[in-house]
Design a protein around this motif. Structure first.
Motif, PDB file in Angstrom:
ATOM      1  N   THR A  62       0.851  -1.193   0.000  1.00 33.56           N
ATOM      2  CA  THR A  62       0.000   0.000   0.000  1.00 33.56           C
ATOM      3  C   THR A  62       0.886   1.242   0.000  1.00 33.56           C
ATOM      4  O   THR A  62       0.584   2.248  -0.633  1.00 33.56           O
ATOM      5  N   GLY A  63       2.028   1.151   0.683  1.00 29.98           N
ATOM      6  CA  GLY A  63       2.961   2.276   0.702  1.00 29.98           C
ATOM      7  C   GLY A  63       2.409   3.449   1.492  1.00 29.98           C
ATOM      8  O   GLY A  63       1.539   3.276   2.331  1.00 29.98           O
ATOM      9  N   ASN A  64       2.898   4.720   1.231  1.00 32.70           N
ATOM     10  CA  ASN A  64       3.885   4.896   0.172  1.00 32.70           C
ATOM     11  C   ASN A  64       5.294   4.534   0.678  1.00 32.70           C
ATOM     12  O   ASN A  64       5.421   4.034   1.790  1.00 32.70           O
ATOM     13  N   ARG A  65       6.253   4.813  -0.134  1.00 35.31           N
ATOM     14  CA  ARG A  65       7.626   4.411   0.147  1.00 35.31           C
ATOM     15  C   ARG A  65       8.119   4.987   1.479  1.00 35.31           C
ATOM     16  O   ARG A  65       8.693   4.290   2.292  1.00 35.31           O
ATOM     17  N   LEU A  66       7.876   6.284   1.684  1.00 36.81           N
ATOM     18  CA  LEU A  66       8.369   6.938   2.902  1.00 36.81           C
ATOM     19  C   LEU A  66       7.632   6.416   4.135  1.00 36.81           C
ATOM     20  O   LEU A  66       8.233   6.211   5.194  1.00 36.81           O
ATOM     21  N   PHE A  67       6.320   6.193   3.977  1.00 32.47           N
ATOM     22  CA  PHE A  67       5.547   5.649   5.092  1.00 32.47           C
ATOM     23  C   PHE A  67       6.129   4.299   5.516  1.00 32.47           C
ATOM     24  O   PHE A  67       6.338   4.030   6.700  1.00 32.47           O
ATOM     25  N   ASN A  68       6.414   3.444   4.525  1.00 34.01           N
ATOM     26  CA  ASN A  68       6.997   2.124   4.829  1.00 34.01           C
ATOM     27  C   ASN A  68       8.333   2.265   5.549  1.00 34.01           C
ATOM     28  O   ASN A  68       8.597   1.590   6.544  1.00 34.01           O
ATOM     29  N   ARG A  69       9.147   3.157   5.014  1.00 35.37           N
ATOM     30  CA  ARG A  69      10.493   3.294   5.556  1.00 35.37           C
ATOM     31  C   ARG A  69      10.431   3.728   7.024  1.00 35.37           C
ATOM     32  O   ARG A  69      11.114   3.198   7.883  1.00 35.37           O
ATOM     33  N   ASP A  70       9.550   4.705   7.294  1.00 34.89           N
ATOM     34  CA  ASP A  70       9.477   5.214   8.658  1.00 34.89           C
ATOM     35  C   ASP A  70       8.823   4.227   9.614  1.00 34.89           C
ATOM     36  O   ASP A  70       9.230   4.123  10.774  1.00 34.89           O
ATOM     37  N   LEU A  71       7.826   3.486   9.128  1.00 35.21           N
ATOM     38  CA  LEU A  71       7.180   2.490   9.992  1.00 35.21           C
ATOM     39  C   LEU A  71       8.181   1.384  10.344  1.00 35.21           C
ATOM     40  O   LEU A  71       8.249   0.910  11.483  1.00 35.21           O
ATOM     41  N   ARG A  72       8.988   0.999   9.366  1.00 32.10           N
ATOM     42  CA  ARG A  72       9.979  -0.058   9.605  1.00 32.10           C
ATOM     43  C   ARG A  72      11.073   0.420  10.569  1.00 32.10           C
ATOM     44  O   ARG A  72      11.504  -0.330  11.442  1.00 32.10           O
ATOM     45  N   LEU A  73      11.462   1.677  10.401  1.00 34.67           N
ATOM     46  CA  LEU A  73      12.464   2.228  11.331  1.00 34.67           C
ATOM     47  C   LEU A  73      11.894   2.344  12.745  1.00 34.67           C
ATOM     48  O   LEU A  73      12.569   2.056  13.728  1.00 34.67           O
ATOM     49  N   PHE A  74      10.614   2.761  12.824  1.00 35.77           N
ATOM     50  CA  PHE A  74       9.956   2.861  14.137  1.00 35.77           C
ATOM     51  C   PHE A  74       9.944   1.483  14.803  1.00 35.77           C
ATOM     52  O   PHE A  74      10.278   1.349  15.989  1.00 35.77           O
ATOM     53  N   ALA A  75       9.572   0.449  14.032  1.00 36.54           N
ATOM     54  CA  ALA A  75       9.512  -0.911  14.573  1.00 36.54           C
ATOM     55  C   ALA A  75      10.877  -1.325  15.111  1.00 36.54           C
ATOM     56  O   ALA A  75      10.998  -1.867  16.215  1.00 36.54           O
ATOM     57  N   GLN A  76      11.901  -1.007  14.339  1.00 31.86           N
ATOM     58  CA  GLN A  76      13.249  -1.437  14.720  1.00 31.86           C
ATOM     59  C   GLN A  76      13.762  -0.659  15.946  1.00 31.86           C
ATOM     60  O   GLN A  76      14.228  -1.257  16.914  1.00 31.86           O
ATOM     61  N   ARG A  77      13.629   0.684  15.875  1.00 31.45           N
ATOM     62  CA  ARG A  77      14.254   1.516  16.911  1.00 31.45           C
ATOM     63  C   ARG A  77      13.432   1.611  18.181  1.00 31.45           C
ATOM     64  O   ARG A  77      13.980   1.572  19.286  1.00 31.45           O
ATOM     65  N   GLN A  78      12.111   1.744  18.042  1.00 34.17           N
ATOM     66  CA  GLN A  78      11.277   1.946  19.225  1.00 34.17           C
ATOM     67  C   GLN A  78      10.756   0.637  19.812  1.00 34.17           C
ATOM     68  O   GLN A  78      10.396   0.579  20.971  1.00 34.17           O
ATOM     69  N   ARG A  79      10.623  -0.384  18.995  1.00 35.86           N
ATOM     70  CA  ARG A  79      10.000  -1.633  19.476  1.00 35.86           C
ATOM     71  C   ARG A  79      10.916  -2.839  19.419  1.00 35.86           C
ATOM     72  O   ARG A  79      10.496  -3.923  19.810  1.00 35.86           O
TER      73      ARG A  79
END
Ligand code: DGT
Ligand code: MG
Length: 445
Positions: free
Chosen positions: A386-403
């Protein structure tokens, strides 16, 4: 951050996007990581502007609402734009030859940053210039090596498969870039694929239009379709069968098939940070350019159109028993296909160097992506595609760094619990991440 498609700060966001794309070009040219980080920073600042619920009047509105997201450089640009209505830096970039050429050339299907820069360095100024030069180069013929001057040879990318993709992108550039895919066309194609699957493999399939259309866009550069089956595993082979059938029906101009390359290690702690940056996944997929007729925007004709496609296949003995294509047919047709032998042939098919008038040709070249997804990974694939590209990138970074979790289009892995977290809907994925659900229409970052 919730970013709707229509927002209150379009011209400011557009100015930052120019700087983001320029940094992306610089990254492509130099491979210097600082440009990658700059592009990301400008894109993030633009996303903050998109998320505001009113027009920005003073910079403090922005730094208060997204304090962590706005870098100094973006603040300087926005302040200048607010104070004077223009930015010298943005104007210099948009007016530069390099930016204009790189933007136009990287829009061609099959042309990446490195090749675009190679062309620019050779003096190629536009897409039609590149087309013209490549035609001249091909006219020299294989046996006349000596006639190929080094400049023209430099126009060619490495690798045979890429070459055909690039030739398709150049020959059909007018269709692929200047005539965006409309929602009605994409919906028609989704319905056609769903009906073809029913005919070929029986019931149980779901075909979903994803990408920009699912975020509320009325046009897009392609048609992205996720295909899954109620029974895990029954989706396997669906995409390659579809590619073969579309090819047999004469609809394919160019297509490349990628086999499923998923292994359990993808859903484990054993992953590289590089993967977080990449949108690449391991699903079975077919990336194609097809001809779609001008009448193919009316889903009421799907049944009839599928009948006519199946008649072409049935002539070769398809049994329609829900087993997909019979083995003989599968062997005879390849899911990797190119309808032309030479670049000149591709250009002729498009109706000449400038591309024929749509009306006289009766069809348009359309980019389509077909992706086969096992049911257990479907919610994650839906989120990713579903994207978009930036949304994916930030959600993945949030998952990695915050969770301390690894999020991909295949699943979510909790690095502390050493366990993957199944989900049957996007809502469940947001719950796993401890976030409020963000509907697709607010993912236009
Ligand atoms: P468009 O087509 O111009 O309206 O723009 P989008 O947002 O549909 O972008 P597109 O078609 O390039 O890709 C759809 C989304 O899927 C995009 O947000 C990023 C993601 N995506 C693209 N390619 C891949 C891929 O190879 N793997 C994964 N997991 N995601 C991808
Ligand atoms: Mg798309």
């Amino acid at each position: 951050m919730r970013c709707p498609l229509e927002h209150h700060n379009a011209s400011l966001a557009q100015a930052l996007s120019v700087l983001a794309r320029n940094s992306e070009h610089q990254y492509g040219i130099t491979k210097d990581q600082q440009y990658y980080a700059k592009a990301l920073a400008f894109d993030r600042a633009a996303a903050c502007l998109k998320s505001l619920q009113q027009p920005l009047l003073s910079i403090s509105q922005l730094t208060d609402s997204c304090p962590r997201y706005i870098g100094d450089h973006a603040i300087r640009i926005i302040t200048e734009l607010l104070n004077t209505g223009a930015s010298a830096e943005v104007d210099a970039v948009t007016g530069s030859d390099l930016y204009q050429c790189m933007t136009n050339l990287t829009a061609v299907y099959g042309v990446g940053q490195a090749l675009a820069y190679k062309w620019y360095s050779c003096g190629v100024k536009s897409v039609s210039d590149a087309t013209h030069r490549l035609l001249r180069h091909h006219e020299c013929g294989e046996g006349q090596q000596q006639k190929r001057d080094s400049e023209l040879v430099a126009l060619l990318p490495m690798g045979g498969g890429d070459h055909k993709r690039l030739q398709t992108g150049l020959a059909f550039h007018n269709d692929l870039v200047n005539k965006p895919v409309a929602l009605a066309e994409a919906s028609y194609f989704r319905d056609l694929i769903a009906k073809l699957l029913l005919e070929l493999r029986g019931p149980g399939f779901t075909v979903t239009l994803v990408g920009g259309f699912s975020r509320g866009k009325s046009t897009g550069h392609d048609c992205d379709l996720l295909i899954t089956h109620d029974v895990e595993g029954r989706e396997a082979g669906a995409v390659s069968d579809l590619a073969r059938v579309l090819t047999a029906a004469g609809m394919v101009i160019h297509g490349t098939f990628e086999a499923n390359s998923f292994s359990p290690s993808v859903l484990s702690r054993d992953f590289r940070v590089k993967e977080l940056r990449s949108t690449l996944d391991h699903f079975e997929k077919w990336l194609g350019v097809i001809r779609l007729s001008s009448k193919d925007t009316d889903s009421s004709t799907v049944d009839r159109d599928v009948e006519s496609i199946m008649a072409k296949i049935d002539g070769n003995g398809c049994d329609r028993q829900g087993e997909g294509l019979p083995a003989a047919k599968r062997r005879a047709l390849s899911p990797n296909y190119c309808a032309f032998d030479s670049f000149a042939e591709a250009v002729a098919m498009a109706g000449g160097e400038a591309g024929a008038a749509y009306a006289s040709r009766g069809w348009l070249a359309r980019r389509v992506d077909l992706i086969a997804v096992p049911r257990s990974q479907y919610a994650y694939a839906l989120l990713g595609w579903t994207g978009n590209r930036l949304f994916n990138r930030d959600l993945r970074l949030f998952a990695q760094r915050q969770r301390r979790m690894k999020l991909t289009s295949h699943g979510l892995f909790d690095l502390q619990k050493e366990a993957s977290l199944p989900a049957s809907s996007e809502e469940e994925i947001f719950q796993h991440l401890g976030l409020d659900y963000i509907p697709p229409k607010f993912r236009n970052c």
